[in-house]
Enzyme design. Structure first.
Site, PDB file in Angstrom:
ATOM      1  N   CYS A 143       1.010  -0.916   0.245  1.00  0.00           N
ATOM      2  CA  CYS A 143       0.152   0.054   0.896  1.00  0.00           C
ATOM      3  C   CYS A 143       0.195   1.281   0.121  1.00  0.00           C
ATOM      4  O   CYS A 143       2.164   1.409   0.651  1.00  0.00           O
ATOM      5  CB  CYS A 143      -0.679   0.417   1.540  1.00  0.00           C
ATOM      6  SG  CYS A 143      -1.994  -1.788   1.810  1.00  0.00           S
ATOM      7  N   ILE A 144      -0.169   2.313  -0.768  1.00  0.00           N
ATOM      8  CA  ILE A 144       1.363   3.597  -0.929  1.00  0.00           C
ATOM      9  C   ILE A 144       0.216   4.919  -0.502  1.00  0.00           C
ATOM     10  O   ILE A 144      -1.215   4.075  -1.117  1.00  0.00           O
ATOM     11  CB  ILE A 144       2.361   3.865  -2.178  1.00  0.00           C
ATOM     12  CG1 ILE A 144       2.748   4.919  -2.393  1.00  0.00           C
ATOM     13  CG2 ILE A 144       0.887   3.245  -3.294  1.00  0.00           C
ATOM     14  CD1 ILE A 144       3.445   4.675  -3.627  1.00  0.00           C
ATOM     15  N   GLU A 163       1.482  -3.600  -5.923  1.00  0.00           N
ATOM     16  CA  GLU A 163       0.420  -5.061  -5.474  1.00  0.00           C
ATOM     17  C   GLU A 163      -0.894  -4.965  -5.732  1.00  0.00           C
ATOM     18  O   GLU A 163      -0.992  -3.740  -6.313  1.00  0.00           O
ATOM     19  CB  GLU A 163      -0.116  -5.041  -3.790  1.00  0.00           C
ATOM     20  CG  GLU A 163      -1.166  -6.364  -3.308  1.00  0.00           C
ATOM     21  CD  GLU A 163      -1.553  -6.540  -1.602  1.00  0.00           C
ATOM     22  OE1 GLU A 163      -0.074  -6.743  -0.594  1.00  0.00           O
ATOM     23  OE2 GLU A 163      -2.411  -5.853  -1.413  1.00  0.00           O
ATOM     24  N   THR A 220       0.295   8.978   0.135  1.00  0.00           N
ATOM     25  CA  THR A 220       0.509  10.181   1.014  1.00  0.00           C
ATOM     26  C   THR A 220      -0.772  10.632   1.152  1.00  0.00           C
ATOM     27  O   THR A 220      -1.705  11.261   0.479  1.00  0.00           O
ATOM     28  CB  THR A 220       1.256  11.577  -0.845  1.00  0.00           C
ATOM     29  OG1 THR A 220       2.359  10.438  -1.563  1.00  0.00           O
ATOM     30  CG2 THR A 220       2.044  13.009  -0.065  1.00  0.00           C
ATOM     31  N   LYS A 234       3.058  16.668  -4.087  1.00  0.00           N
ATOM     32  CA  LYS A 234       4.293  17.608  -4.354  1.00  0.00           C
ATOM     33  C   LYS A 234       5.151  17.139  -4.975  1.00  0.00           C
ATOM     34  O   LYS A 234       7.098  16.651  -4.728  1.00  0.00           O
ATOM     35  CB  LYS A 234       3.859  17.838  -2.676  1.00  0.00           C
ATOM     36  CG  LYS A 234       3.584  19.536  -2.319  1.00  0.00           C
ATOM     37  CD  LYS A 234       3.475  19.640  -1.009  1.00  0.00           C
ATOM     38  CE  LYS A 234       2.663  19.916  -0.358  1.00  0.00           C
ATOM     39  NZ  LYS A 234       2.190  21.316  -0.216  1.00  0.00           N
ATOM     40  N   GLY A 235       5.001  15.941  -5.259  1.00  0.00           N
ATOM     41  CA  GLY A 235       6.341  14.898  -5.413  1.00  0.00           C
ATOM     42  C   GLY A 235       6.537  13.830  -4.899  1.00  0.00           C
ATOM     43  O   GLY A 235       7.411  12.533  -5.425  1.00  0.00           O
ATOM     44  N   TYR A 236       6.489  13.353  -3.505  1.00  0.00           N
ATOM     45  CA  TYR A 236       6.009  12.746  -2.444  1.00  0.00           C
ATOM     46  C   TYR A 236       5.729  11.126  -3.297  1.00  0.00           C
ATOM     47  O   TYR A 236       6.265  10.117  -2.441  1.00  0.00           O
ATOM     48  CB  TYR A 236       5.871  12.830  -1.619  1.00  0.00           C
ATOM     49  CG  TYR A 236       5.938  13.601  -0.457  1.00  0.00           C
ATOM     50  CD1 TYR A 236       7.602  13.878   0.198  1.00  0.00           C
ATOM     51  CD2 TYR A 236       5.602  15.083   0.001  1.00  0.00           C
ATOM     52  CE1 TYR A 236       8.062  14.877   0.646  1.00  0.00           C
ATOM     53  CE2 TYR A 236       5.497  16.304   0.685  1.00  0.00           C
ATOM     54  CZ  TYR A 236       7.167  16.474   1.046  1.00  0.00           C
ATOM     55  OH  TYR A 236       8.094  17.352   1.035  1.00  0.00           O
ATOM     56  N   GLY A 237       4.712  11.161  -3.736  1.00  0.00           N
ATOM     57  CA  GLY A 237       4.390  10.301  -4.320  1.00  0.00           C
ATOM     58  C   GLY A 237       5.437   8.909  -4.915  1.00  0.00           C
ATOM     59  O   GLY A 237       5.642   7.829  -5.075  1.00  0.00           O
ATOM     60  N   LYS A 238       6.497   9.861  -5.898  1.00  0.00           N
ATOM     61  CA  LYS A 238       7.035   9.234  -6.921  1.00  0.00           C
ATOM     62  C   LYS A 238       8.038   9.134  -6.266  1.00  0.00           C
ATOM     63  O   LYS A 238       8.655   8.346  -6.736  1.00  0.00           O
ATOM     64  CB  LYS A 238       7.560  10.099  -8.135  1.00  0.00           C
ATOM     65  CG  LYS A 238       5.841  10.212  -9.041  1.00  0.00           C
ATOM     66  CD  LYS A 238       6.479  11.514 -10.321  1.00  0.00           C
ATOM     67  CE  LYS A 238       5.211  12.028 -10.835  1.00  0.00           C
ATOM     68  NZ  LYS A 238       5.376  13.413 -11.320  1.00  0.00           N
ATOM     69  N   SER A 295      -5.258   1.509  -7.002  1.00  0.00           N
ATOM     70  CA  SER A 295      -6.592   3.220  -7.323  1.00  0.00           C
ATOM     71  C   SER A 295      -6.641   3.976  -8.146  1.00  0.00           C
ATOM     72  O   SER A 295      -5.249   4.050  -9.093  1.00  0.00           O
ATOM     73  CB  SER A 295      -6.281   3.717  -6.092  1.00  0.00           C
ATOM     74  OG  SER A 295      -4.977   4.149  -5.667  1.00  0.00           O
TER      75      SER A 295
HETATM   76  N1  ACO Z   1      -4.931  14.247  -9.960  1.00  0.00           N
HETATM   77  C1  ACO Z   1      -4.587  14.403 -11.126  1.00  0.00           C
HETATM   78  N2  ACO Z   1      -2.938  13.751 -11.526  1.00  0.00           N
HETATM   79  C2  ACO Z   1      -2.646  13.127 -10.216  1.00  0.00           C
HETATM   80  C3  ACO Z   1      -3.373  13.409  -8.655  1.00  0.00           C
HETATM   81  C4  ACO Z   1      -3.862  14.156  -9.006  1.00  0.00           C
HETATM   82  N3  ACO Z   1      -4.618  14.263  -7.149  1.00  0.00           N
HETATM   83  N4  ACO Z   1      -2.694  12.975  -8.375  1.00  0.00           N
HETATM   84  C5  ACO Z   1      -1.066  12.177  -8.047  1.00  0.00           C
HETATM   85  N5  ACO Z   1      -1.725  13.177  -9.917  1.00  0.00           N
HETATM   86  C6  ACO Z   1      -0.609  11.862 -10.795  1.00  0.00           C
HETATM   87  C7  ACO Z   1      -0.115  13.280 -11.870  1.00  0.00           C
HETATM   88  O1  ACO Z   1       0.298  12.873 -12.665  1.00  0.00           O
HETATM   89  C8  ACO Z   1       1.146  13.269 -10.887  1.00  0.00           C
HETATM   90  O2  ACO Z   1       2.556  13.655 -10.746  1.00  0.00           O
HETATM   91  P1  ACO Z   1       2.744  15.189 -11.158  1.00  0.00           P
HETATM   92  O3  ACO Z   1       2.072  16.319  -9.779  1.00  0.00           O
HETATM   93  O4  ACO Z   1       3.423  15.758 -11.955  1.00  0.00           O
HETATM   94  O5  ACO Z   1       1.598  16.001 -12.446  1.00  0.00           O
HETATM   95  C9  ACO Z   1       1.738  12.491 -10.133  1.00  0.00           C
HETATM   96  O6  ACO Z   1       0.314  11.126 -10.370  1.00  0.00           O
HETATM   97  C10 ACO Z   1       2.379  11.819  -8.991  1.00  0.00           C
HETATM   98  O7  ACO Z   1       2.046  12.683  -7.507  1.00  0.00           O
HETATM   99  P2  ACO Z   1       3.370  12.923  -6.791  1.00  0.00           P
HETATM  100  O8  ACO Z   1       3.447  14.444  -6.286  1.00  0.00           O
HETATM  101  O9  ACO Z   1       4.384  12.142  -7.140  1.00  0.00           O
HETATM  102  O10 ACO Z   1       2.544  12.004  -6.077  1.00  0.00           O
HETATM  103  P3  ACO Z   1       1.022  11.925  -4.260  1.00  0.00           P
HETATM  104  O11 ACO Z   1       2.183  13.181  -3.563  1.00  0.00           O
HETATM  105  O12 ACO Z   1       0.464  13.229  -4.656  1.00  0.00           O
HETATM  106  O13 ACO Z   1       0.793  10.879  -4.584  1.00  0.00           O
HETATM  107  C11 ACO Z   1      -0.406   8.736  -4.409  1.00  0.00           C
HETATM  108  C12 ACO Z   1      -0.088   9.656  -4.956  1.00  0.00           C
HETATM  109  C13 ACO Z   1       0.675   8.164  -3.211  1.00  0.00           C
HETATM  110  C14 ACO Z   1      -0.888   8.397  -5.051  1.00  0.00           C
HETATM  111  C15 ACO Z   1      -1.350   9.771  -3.608  1.00  0.00           C
HETATM  112  O14 ACO Z   1      -2.639  10.130  -4.642  1.00  0.00           O
HETATM  113  C16 ACO Z   1      -2.613   9.205  -2.584  1.00  0.00           C
HETATM  114  O15 ACO Z   1      -1.477   8.988  -1.196  1.00  0.00           O
HETATM  115  N6  ACO Z   1      -3.614   8.384  -2.666  1.00  0.00           N
HETATM  116  C17 ACO Z   1      -4.302   7.353  -1.962  1.00  0.00           C
HETATM  117  C18 ACO Z   1      -3.896   6.715  -1.287  1.00  0.00           C
HETATM  118  C19 ACO Z   1      -3.743   5.963  -3.007  1.00  0.00           C
HETATM  119  O16 ACO Z   1      -5.249   5.843  -3.743  1.00  0.00           O
HETATM  120  N7  ACO Z   1      -2.821   4.799  -3.159  1.00  0.00           N
HETATM  121  C20 ACO Z   1      -2.759   3.533  -4.042  1.00  0.00           C
HETATM  122  C21 ACO Z   1      -3.654   2.804  -4.169  1.00  0.00           C
HETATM  123  S1  ACO Z   1      -2.424   1.831  -4.982  1.00  0.00           S
HETATM  124  C22 ACO Z   1      -1.562   0.521  -3.815  1.00  0.00           C
HETATM  125  O17 ACO Z   1      -1.659   0.496  -2.804  1.00  0.00           O
HETATM  126  C23 ACO Z   1      -0.406  -0.434  -4.787  1.00  0.00           C
END
Ligand code: ACO
Ligand code: ZN
Length: 445
Positions: free
Chosen positions: A311-312, A345, A314, A321-325, A349
């Site tokens: 699970c991941i 896994e 932010t 803000k780039g923490y997900g990447k 989402s």
């Molecule tokens: N709308 C559109 N694109 C988005 C969004 C959004 N709200 N959020 C992320 N993205 C896309 C964009 O392409 C973004 O890159 P960019 O900002 O350069 O355009 C890219 O994803 C990643 O952005 P980050 O800032 O690096 O990611 P972030 O810190 O927002 O985290 C995460 C991404 C972890 C998926 C977050 O949205 C989150 O926690 N979501 C809720 C939980 C979830 O869904 N987790 C994934 C489940 S699947 C699994 O766990 C295996």
């Protein structure tokens, strides 16, 4: 305390249920808001007729489909998921918990009757929803079974279990949490222990993740709690960013608290009571008050499916803000140190898929751009620790794979690569591998 979450300010780092879905689903958005929708109280020649109609359809049945005014002031189609009597209201005064059918479940919410356009009520009530509601009175045993079921995604559940899962988790239980400096609106149901059933808000200690029902309890706790960072080992520090590795077996309560917290933002994901089997990687921003969690990922100690991330998350105030990447890149750096390829896994989402697609595209195209001569999927996989299937899917979705003379070849026209790279967004925060001090997990004893 920073309180965020007004829909109007739902930009970067917003703690509101993320209208990202509105972005993600933009192509599927109906132009519903452009039509004329009389307000419920408007006096028109038909108002007698409306009154009669209202009394014949109210209260609305669970399962009803109707148009509902959303935070963008436009009308969107919804399905009524649940209803409850308004405190001190008349017999037909109900609030409705609705699911916006165009949007992700995280935007489900309680709405007042005046947000619904009763003229648009569809005559046919969704039988499936009705069935669910009337036929499912769950015992505690069933409830627990669902909590413990590995609810990975629709495709892995039989229809009955999925119905049970959706029925039991259909209404968000905790509406907001306080965590460190932030008050955060939650996205989904999370199965907190029964004694928290009557709480709409929970107060978390941002360091040990213990949660409480009242602010005073948290204040008392903060005076006693001596943690200033997650438990476990700090395995990475670069500038103000730190990563801690927490072994679920050694820090069971922390692992469980983290799962309760994370489930508020993850829909079809397991709530693992068995945290022993997992390592948790907690990303923190550090200052003189301590190391504040911004997100995390979990990883099975042993994965037969070569998952390198379970699970991941932010936390909403830190999203986009780039923490997900960064977290994704980190999970692959660990795989490289293990000498393995990895994959997240499933299911991913909507936001997970967007983030992974962006990461895979950037990493692979960066290599293809620099590489001279032929390169195979296997070589790309060895270089990046990305599983071959994910590479193939990514390149196929970018239409960079062609079938020539009986075999698949990567076609990497520099102009096309540049176009895709541009579309893949920003690179995110870099992982500085020289700052990672880590050895792969080994069972002790
Ligand atoms: N709308 C559109 N694109 C988005 C969004 C959004 N709200 N959020 C992320 N993205 C896309 C964009 O392409 C973004 O890159 P960019 O900002 O350069 O355009 C890219 O994803 C990643 O952005 P980050 O800032 O690096 O990611 P972030 O810190 O927002 O985290 C995460 C991404 C972890 C998926 C977050 O949205 C989150 O926690 N979501 C809720 C939980 C979830 O869904 N987790 C994934 C489940 S699947 C699994 O766990 C295996
Ligand atoms: Zn604490």
């Amino acid at each position: 305390m920073v309180s965020i979450g007004t829909p109007a300010s739902a930009e970067n780092g917003s703690a509101t249920p993320n209208p990202a879905t509105a972005e993600c689903d933009a192509e599927r958005m109906l132009q519903a808001g452009d039509g004329y929708h009389p307000s419920a109280n408007e006096i028109t020649p038909e108002s007698e007729f409306l009154k009669k109609r209202k009394s014949s359809i109210l209260p609305l049945e669970v399962g009803t489909r109707v148009m509902c005014r959303w935070r963008d002031n436009k009308y969107h189609p919804v399905k009524v998921i649940e209803r409850r009597r308004v405190h001190c209201g008349g017999p037909n005064d109900y609030e409705y918990y609705v699911h916006y059918t165009e949007f992700n479940r995280r935007l489900d919410e309680w709405v007042k009757l005046d947000q619904l356009d009763l003229d648009s009520v569809e005559a046919v009530v969704d039988e499936k929803v009705e069935d669910k509601v009337t036929s499912l009175k769950m015992t505690r045993h069933q409830k627990r079974k669902i909590d413990e079921t590995h609810v990975e995604g629709h495709e892995e559940l039989d229809a009955a279990s999925l119905r049970e899962h959706e029925e039991f988790t259909k209404v968000k239980n905790i509406a907001t949490i306080e965590l460190g400096r932030y008050e955060i609106e939650t996205w989904y149901f999370s199965p907190f222990p029964p004694e928290y059933n009557d709480s709409l808000k929970l107060y978390f200690c941002e360091f040990c993740l213990n949660f409480m029902k009242r602010k005073e309890q948290l204040q008392r706790h903060m005076r006693k709690c001596d943690l200033k960072h997650p438990p476990g080992d700090e395995i990475y520090r670069s500038g103000t960013l730190s990563m801690f590795e927490v072994d679920g077996k050694k820090n069971k309560v922390y692992g469980q608290n983290l799962c309760y917290l994370a489930k508020l933002f993850l829909d079809h994901k397991t709530l693992y009571y068995d945290v022993d089997l997992f390592l948790f990687y907690i990303l923190c921003e550090c200052d003189d008050r301590g190391c504040h969690m911004v997100g995390y990922f979990s990883k099975e100690k042993h994965s037969e499916e070569s998952y390198n991330l379970a699970c991941i998350l932010t936390l909403p105030p830190y999203q986009r803000k780039g923490y997900g990447k960064f977290l994704i890149a980190f999970s692959y750096e660990l795989s490289k140190k293990e000498g393995k390829v990895g994959t997240p896994e499933r299911p991913l989402s909507d936001l997970g898929l967007l983030s992974y697609r962006g990461y895979w595209t950037r990493v692979l195209l960066d290599i293809l751009k620099k590489h001279k001569g032929n390169i195979s999927i296997k070589e790309l996989s060895d270089m990046t620790a990305i599983k071959a299937e994910d590479i193939l899917n990514t390149l196929q979705s970018l239409e960079l794979i062609q079938y020539r003379k009986g075999q698949h070849v990567i076609c990497a026209d520099p102009k096309v690569l540049d176009r895709h790279l541009k579309a893949a967004g920003r690179g995110g925060l870099e992982v500085d591998v020289s700052k990672l001090i880590w050895t792969p997990y080994k069972e002790q004893g």
